[in-house]
Design a protein around this motif. Structure first.
Motif, short mmCIF file in Angstrom:
data_model
loop_
_atom_site.label_atom_id
_atom_site.label_comp_id
_atom_site.label_asym_id
_atom_site.label_seq_id
_atom_site.Cartn_x
_atom_site.Cartn_y
_atom_site.Cartn_z
N ASP A 106 15.89 1.47 -5.14
CA ASP A 106 15.94 -0.16 -4.81
C ASP A 106 14.89 -0.36 -4.32
OD1 ASP A 106 18.63 0.38 -5.70
OD2 ASP A 106 19.58 0.66 -3.74
N PHE A 107 13.89 0.19 -2.68
CA PHE A 107 12.98 -0.20 -1.86
C PHE A 107 12.20 -0.65 -3.11
CE2 PHE A 107 16.25 -0.58 1.53
CZ PHE A 107 16.02 -1.19 2.00
N LYS A 108 11.46 0.32 -3.73
CA LYS A 108 11.00 0.32 -5.00
C LYS A 108 10.72 -0.97 -5.55
CE LYS A 108 9.25 4.93 -5.93
NZ LYS A 108 9.11 6.39 -6.99
N ARG A 109 12.20 -1.46 -6.07
CA ARG A 109 12.55 -2.74 -6.78
C ARG A 109 11.88 -3.88 -6.14
NH1 ARG A 109 16.76 -1.03 -7.90
NH2 ARG A 109 17.89 -3.13 -6.91
N TYR A 110 12.55 -3.48 -4.52
CA TYR A 110 12.54 -4.28 -4.06
C TYR A 110 10.89 -5.19 -4.31
CZ TYR A 110 17.03 -3.15 -2.57
OH TYR A 110 18.79 -3.17 -2.66
N HIS A 111 10.47 -4.07 -3.06
CA HIS A 111 8.48 -4.43 -3.10
C HIS A 111 8.23 -5.19 -4.14
CE1 HIS A 111 5.41 -3.70 -1.54
NE2 HIS A 111 4.60 -2.38 -2.89
N SER A 112 8.19 -4.39 -5.65
CA SER A 112 7.67 -5.06 -6.55
C SER A 112 7.92 -6.33 -7.02
CB SER A 112 8.31 -3.68 -7.38
OG SER A 112 7.34 -3.88 -8.95
N ASP A 113 9.36 -6.60 -6.53
CA ASP A 113 10.00 -7.92 -6.92
C ASP A 113 9.19 -9.22 -6.23
OD1 ASP A 113 10.87 -7.01 -9.50
OD2 ASP A 113 12.97 -7.20 -8.38
N ASN A 114 9.20 -9.02 -4.97
CA ASN A 114 8.69 -9.52 -4.02
C ASN A 114 7.22 -9.71 -3.62
OD1 ASN A 114 11.64 -10.93 -3.30
ND2 ASN A 114 11.98 -9.00 -3.36
N TYR A 115 6.48 -8.70 -3.34
CA TYR A 115 5.63 -8.18 -2.45
C TYR A 115 4.06 -9.17 -3.44
CZ TYR A 115 1.57 -6.76 0.21
OH TYR A 115 0.72 -5.99 1.07
N ILE A 116 2.85 -9.91 -2.70
CA ILE A 116 1.86 -10.65 -3.38
C ILE A 116 1.18 -9.75 -2.79
CG2 ILE A 116 1.22 -12.49 -3.36
CD1 ILE A 116 4.16 -14.19 -3.20
N PRO A 117 0.66 -9.86 -3.41
CA PRO A 117 -0.71 -8.65 -2.11
C PRO A 117 -1.48 -9.16 -1.36
CG PRO A 117 -0.32 -7.53 -4.41
CD PRO A 117 0.30 -8.81 -4.86
N ASN A 118 -1.70 -9.46 -0.83
CA ASN A 118 -2.71 -10.49 0.05
C ASN A 118 -3.84 -9.77 1.11
OD1 ASN A 118 -1.54 -9.45 3.00
ND2 ASN A 118 -0.55 -11.14 2.96
N ARG A 119 -4.16 -8.09 1.22
CA ARG A 119 -5.28 -7.79 2.02
C ARG A 119 -5.20 -6.06 0.52
NH1 ARG A 119 -2.58 -8.03 7.31
NH2 ARG A 119 -2.04 -9.51 6.30
N THR A 120 -6.95 -5.69 0.76
CA THR A 120 -6.37 -4.47 -0.04
C THR A 120 -7.61 -3.25 1.04
OG1 THR A 120 -7.65 -3.26 -1.79
CG2 THR A 120 -8.63 -4.86 -1.48
N GLY A 121 -7.63 -1.94 0.76
CA GLY A 121 -8.15 -1.42 1.15
C GLY A 121 -10.09 -1.76 1.06
N VAL A 122 -10.74 -1.38 1.41
CA VAL A 122 -12.12 -1.74 1.13
C VAL A 122 -12.94 0.44 0.55
CG1 VAL A 122 -14.22 -1.53 2.25
CG2 VAL A 122 -12.89 -3.34 3.07
N PHE A 123 -12.52 1.03 1.00
CA PHE A 123 -12.74 2.21 0.25
C PHE A 123 -11.81 3.58 -0.41
CE2 PHE A 123 -15.02 1.19 4.36
CZ PHE A 123 -16.09 1.28 4.16
N ASN A 124 -12.44 3.82 -1.65
CA ASN A 124 -11.65 4.51 -2.40
C ASN A 124 -10.90 5.66 -1.39
OD1 ASN A 124 -11.81 3.45 -5.10
ND2 ASN A 124 -13.75 3.73 -5.04
N LEU A 125 -9.60 6.23 -1.85
CA LEU A 125 -8.95 7.57 -1.58
C LEU A 125 -9.00 8.32 -2.59
CD1 LEU A 125 -7.44 5.17 0.16
CD2 LEU A 125 -6.39 6.67 1.65
N PRO A 126 -8.79 9.42 -2.38
CA PRO A 126 -8.56 10.49 -3.59
C PRO A 126 -7.11 9.50 -4.23
CG PRO A 126 -8.96 11.70 -1.72
CD PRO A 126 -8.79 10.16 -1.06
#
Length: 467
Positions: free
Chosen positions: A145-165
């Motif tokens: 349920d929360f995966k769906r809530y997040h997918s439907d409502n979250y608008i990305p406004n920041r991101t990490g600078v460095f890559n992770l594994p």
């Protein structure tokens, strides 16, 4: 504090007691002049000697830009100038409310604790359960349920600078009070849960990955700090997912983390592995891994059998394949009955339950992005190295020559030297901070770090992990 008042005298300008003295003339520290009446003056702390721990009291006119309060063993007293409290290491535990770190650690009913006394917690913003969805102990019941809530409502406004594994990660934040609004929980994919060991809610993130996940985590920490508080009963747990599990991975993980153990534990207060000394109840939630839990000279199959028996905690219980529920938690909703998971690094989820994660439980409670995000990078690097060196680890363990170095692991995991330097510097900073708090304040439980959590920041060459 008297440095700008060269003629101050005891009994005329300042006093050694909280009791308001009666005089014919009163010195005003704000105006720097004598006054004939104290009717418009405040009597409070005008100086503090960190060596003798002596407070000095005097009169001063109100200045909203300078005055604050200090809690002196339960008594709240007005302070002439809060900047002096900061200079001598007092902590701001609420807006314009300071406390001497030496007054925070006490013993009650045989337990080390944090606060002014057992009746007065340092912070207290308790709210009832405010959510429309069920109150659960485990995130898995609401995960999709929360995966769906997040997918439907979250608008990305920041991101990490460095890559992770290329690994998933999730965080469990425990709080003592406060409540994140339901709308924010849905938007961020932050699942509210109940936990009997704490007075507030637990919040578990959905699984994240990569720089995008770091961006969400950055905002999640900011929201949690805005609405919630932590205390010494709380914890922070980081889960890192693995793509698949087999017996080789489980055996390698045990030897690898047992060898790394002293380096990891040096980053955290020494009593974290004996948390029953300051947390309620008699459980130690982050114990060291058992020594010699399996014989490294044996085959992988036999070593796994030894580890399985230890983690199953049930004599005669037969391995039914990876992902089966633990014998102490057959329905998957009584995880607190699985005592084998109470280690600084929990490997139970590799064998039981199907989560396929390695859980890092050792971190002090925090909601602070400057702590959480570097720790997530470090945990990811630890799992990445394990996955890529399993056979080598088992072979070295069998010959008694297994050596792993935390700095080398981080250097080999991340190709960008900037993030490597940042993380190595942060690790060194944490190790020094732990020693400083123990020597200066006798704090081996992380109390000082918890109280300074909101204000904490870490700056290394102005490097930003999120943009």
């Amino acid at each position: 504090m008297f440095k700008n008042d060269f003629n101050v005298e005891e009994g005329v300008h300042y006093f050694l007691t909280q009791t308001i003295p009666s005089r014919s003339r009163y010195y005003d520290f704000e105006k720097k002049e004598m006054r004939s009446s104290a009717s418009s003056l405040i009597y409070g702390v005008v100086n503090f000697d960190p060596l003798s721990q002596q407070y000095y009291y005097g009169f001063f006119s109100r200045n909203y830009a300078k005055n604050a309060s200090v809690n002196i063993l339960g008594n709240v007293v007005t302070v002439f100038d809060k900047k002096y409290l900061k200079e001598v290491g007092f902590l701001e535990v609420d807006p314009d409310m300071y406390i001497n770190p030496r007054n925070l650690i006490y013993k009650y009913n045989g337990k080390l604790s944090m606060g002014n006394n057992y009746k007065t917690p340092v912070r207290n913003r308790k709210y009832p359960w405010m959510y429309d969805f069920p109150n659960n102990y485990g995130a898995k019941f609401l995960l999709e349920d929360f995966k769906r809530y997040h997918s439907d409502n979250y608008i990305p406004n920041r991101t990490g600078v460095f890559n992770l594994p290329n690994l998933t990660f999730g965080i469990e934040f425990e709080t003592c009070s406060g409540s994140v609004p339901q709308s924010e929980c849905a938007r961020l994919g932050l699942i509210p849960l109940k936990d009997g060991s704490i007075t507030g809610n637990e919040y578990a993130t959905i699984p994240h990955k990569g720089k995008e996940g770091i961006g969400v985590l950055h905002e999640t920490c900011e929201v949690l700090q805005n609405y919630c508080d932590i205390d010494h009963q709380c914890s922070l747990h980081v889960h890192v997912g693995v793509p698949s599990v087999d017996k080789t991975l489980v055996v390698a993980a045990y030897h690898y983390f047992k060898t790394l153990e002293p380096q990891i534990l040096a980053m955290f207060p020494s009593m974290m592995t004996a948390s029953s000394s300051f947390k309620k109840g008699d459980k130690d939630y982050c114990k060291k891994l058992a020594k010699d839990a399996c014989d490294s000279s044996l085959s992988v199959e036999k070593q796994f059998k030894q580890l399985f028996d230890m983690y199953a905690e049930t004599p005669g219980f037969v391995f039914e394949g990876f992902g089966a529920n633990h014998p102490h938690d057959r329905d998957g909703n009584r995880k607190w009955e699985v005592h084998a998971r109470y280690k600084w690094v929990n490997l139970v989820n590799l064998i039981f339950g199907g989560a396929k994660t390695i859980e890092f439980r050792i971190h002090t409670p925090t909601l602070n992005k400057y702590k959480v995000i570097p720790w997530v990078y470090i945990c990811n690097s630890l799992v990445w190295y394990l996955l890529n060196h399993q056979d080598e680890i088992i072979k070295s363990a069998s010959s008694g020559k297994l050596k792993v170095d935390l700095n080398s692991i981080i250097s080999s995991c991340f190709k960008d030297r900037t993030i490597v330097d940042y993380l190595l510097s942060y690790i060194s900073h944490r190790m020094k901070m732990v020693v400083q708090h123990q020597i200066s304040y006798g704090d081996r439980c992380g109390f000082i770090e918890i109280l300074d959590d909101f204000a904490y920041s870490y700056d290394y060459k102005q490097i930003e992990l999120v943009k």
